[in-house]
Write a protein that holds these residues in place. Structure first.
Motif, PDB file in Angstrom:
ATOM      1  N   THR A 149     -18.750   5.420  51.078  1.00 48.26           N
ATOM      2  CA  THR A 149     -18.124   6.590  50.463  1.00 48.26           C
ATOM      3  C   THR A 149     -16.908   6.242  49.619  1.00 48.26           C
ATOM      4  O   THR A 149     -16.413   7.087  48.881  1.00 48.26           O
ATOM      5  CB  THR A 149     -17.691   7.597  51.543  1.00 48.26           C
ATOM      6  N   ARG A 150     -16.421   5.012  49.755  1.00 46.98           N
ATOM      7  CA  ARG A 150     -15.217   4.636  49.040  1.00 46.98           C
ATOM      8  C   ARG A 150     -15.191   3.126  48.856  1.00 46.98           C
ATOM      9  O   ARG A 150     -15.659   2.388  49.706  1.00 46.98           O
ATOM     10  CB  ARG A 150     -14.007   5.074  49.862  1.00 46.98           C
ATOM     11  N   ASP A 157      -7.918   2.224  45.547  1.00 45.87           N
ATOM     12  CA  ASP A 157      -9.240   2.833  45.421  1.00 45.87           C
ATOM     13  C   ASP A 157      -9.797   2.582  44.027  1.00 45.87           C
ATOM     14  O   ASP A 157      -9.074   2.664  43.033  1.00 45.87           O
ATOM     15  CB  ASP A 157      -9.174   4.348  45.661  1.00 45.87           C
ATOM     16  N   VAL A 158     -11.076   2.270  43.968  1.00 47.39           N
ATOM     17  CA  VAL A 158     -11.761   2.047  42.701  1.00 47.39           C
ATOM     18  C   VAL A 158     -12.565   3.306  42.376  1.00 47.39           C
ATOM     19  O   VAL A 158     -13.389   3.743  43.163  1.00 47.39           O
ATOM     20  CB  VAL A 158     -12.713   0.825  42.783  1.00 47.39           C
ATOM     21  N   SER A 170     -21.108   7.070  41.087  1.00 49.31           N
ATOM     22  CA  SER A 170     -20.625   7.225  42.454  1.00 49.31           C
ATOM     23  C   SER A 170     -21.093   6.053  43.324  1.00 49.31           C
ATOM     24  O   SER A 170     -22.229   5.596  43.204  1.00 49.31           O
ATOM     25  CB  SER A 170     -21.151   8.539  43.035  1.00 49.31           C
ATOM     26  N   ILE A 171     -20.208   5.574  44.218  1.00 51.90           N
ATOM     27  CA  ILE A 171     -20.566   4.443  45.073  1.00 51.90           C
ATOM     28  C   ILE A 171     -21.788   4.760  45.932  1.00 51.90           C
ATOM     29  O   ILE A 171     -22.609   3.898  46.209  1.00 51.90           O
ATOM     30  CB  ILE A 171     -19.373   3.977  45.928  1.00 51.90           C
ATOM     31  N   ASN A 173     -24.319   6.377  45.066  1.00 50.85           N
ATOM     32  CA  ASN A 173     -25.520   6.323  44.234  1.00 50.85           C
ATOM     33  C   ASN A 173     -25.722   4.964  43.573  1.00 50.85           C
ATOM     34  O   ASN A 173     -26.679   4.774  42.833  1.00 50.85           O
ATOM     35  CB  ASN A 173     -25.457   7.401  43.141  1.00 50.85           C
ATOM     36  N   SER A 174     -24.823   4.019  43.819  1.00 52.88           N
ATOM     37  CA  SER A 174     -24.912   2.695  43.199  1.00 52.88           C
ATOM     38  C   SER A 174     -25.827   1.797  44.019  1.00 52.88           C
ATOM     39  O   SER A 174     -25.681   1.691  45.228  1.00 52.88           O
ATOM     40  CB  SER A 174     -23.529   2.053  43.101  1.00 52.88           C
ATOM     41  N   LYS A 175     -26.754   1.147  43.362  1.00 49.03           N
ATOM     42  CA  LYS A 175     -27.663   0.209  44.049  1.00 49.03           C
ATOM     43  C   LYS A 175     -27.012  -1.167  44.188  1.00 49.03           C
ATOM     44  O   LYS A 175     -27.203  -1.837  45.188  1.00 49.03           O
ATOM     45  CB  LYS A 175     -28.968   0.079  43.259  1.00 49.03           C
ATOM     46  N   THR A 176     -26.272  -1.600  43.179  1.00 49.02           N
ATOM     47  CA  THR A 176     -25.572  -2.886  43.220  1.00 49.02           C
ATOM     48  C   THR A 176     -24.181  -2.715  42.640  1.00 49.02           C
ATOM     49  O   THR A 176     -23.943  -1.849  41.798  1.00 49.02           O
ATOM     50  CB  THR A 176     -26.315  -3.984  42.412  1.00 49.02           C
ATOM     51  N   ILE A 177     -23.286  -3.564  43.095  1.00 54.48           N
ATOM     52  CA  ILE A 177     -21.921  -3.601  42.577  1.00 54.48           C
ATOM     53  C   ILE A 177     -21.593  -5.066  42.337  1.00 54.48           C
ATOM     54  O   ILE A 177     -21.818  -5.903  43.224  1.00 54.48           O
ATOM     55  CB  ILE A 177     -20.905  -2.992  43.571  1.00 54.48           C
TER      56      ILE A 177
END
Length: 182
Positions: A149-150, A157-158, A170-171, A173-177
């Protein structure tokens, strides 16, 4: 009539002596062994036939055990100053219950336990009373989904499109970072 008493005391350095002199609770189990809740020495089983003591459950050996009950399925229910615990002798597992499970508090009182004739179990603690039926306390087999969530980078905070666009949406909904070495 001649009467005699047998005493058991702790003798420092003697591993065959009684493990402690500070007893909080007694209970006879279905095997006719004496279960002893102690002050900071865990749960001990005494065999009156052989006059031997067994320290139970290594993870509880330095804990207070103020109350003990055995249910009809031979599970041991015992309290400590950090919750209620159930030992299942069939699996060898210990289940720990806390305030998050609905307990009145984490700490329980000496001898504050009762198995009623209707099958309810009562355990009293420093914040009130817990009442339950052992057969209704079920193991939770669900596996909760992990959701991020964060995201924090160097204690900040990013947000979306911050810090060289680490997050482009949104984190959750992100598959990769992707992180750069710097």
């Amino acid at each position: 009539t001649v009467r005699s008493f047998k005493s058991f005391i702790n003798i420092p350095g003697d591993s065959t002596s009684f493990p402690t002199n500070e007893i909080l609770e007694f209970q006879i189990d279905s095997d006719k062994k004496l279960l002893i809740g102690t002050d900071n020495k865990g749960l001990i089983r005494f065999d009156p036939q052989t006059f031997t003591f067994t320290k139970l459950f290594p993870e509880f050996r330095e804990k207070n055990i103020p109350s003990i009950l055995e249910d009809d399925s031979h599970n041991l229910w015992f309290t400590s100053f950090d919750g209620l615990h159930r030992y299942d002798p069939l699996t060898g597992k210990i289940f720990n219950y806390t305030v998050g499970d609905g307990l009145q508090g984490a700490q329980f009182n000496e001898g504050a336990r009762l198995k009623s004739s209707s099958g309810d179990y009562y355990f009293g603690g420093t914040n009130g009373l817990n009442i339950f039926r052992p057969e209704k306390v079920l193991e939770d087999h669900s596996k909760p989904a992990v959701v991020f969530t964060r995201l924090s980078l160097f204690h900040d905070d990013v947000g979306i499109n911050d810090h060289s666009e680490i997050l482009t949406k949104s984190i959750s909904n992100s598959k990769t970072i992707v992180f750069q070495p710097n």
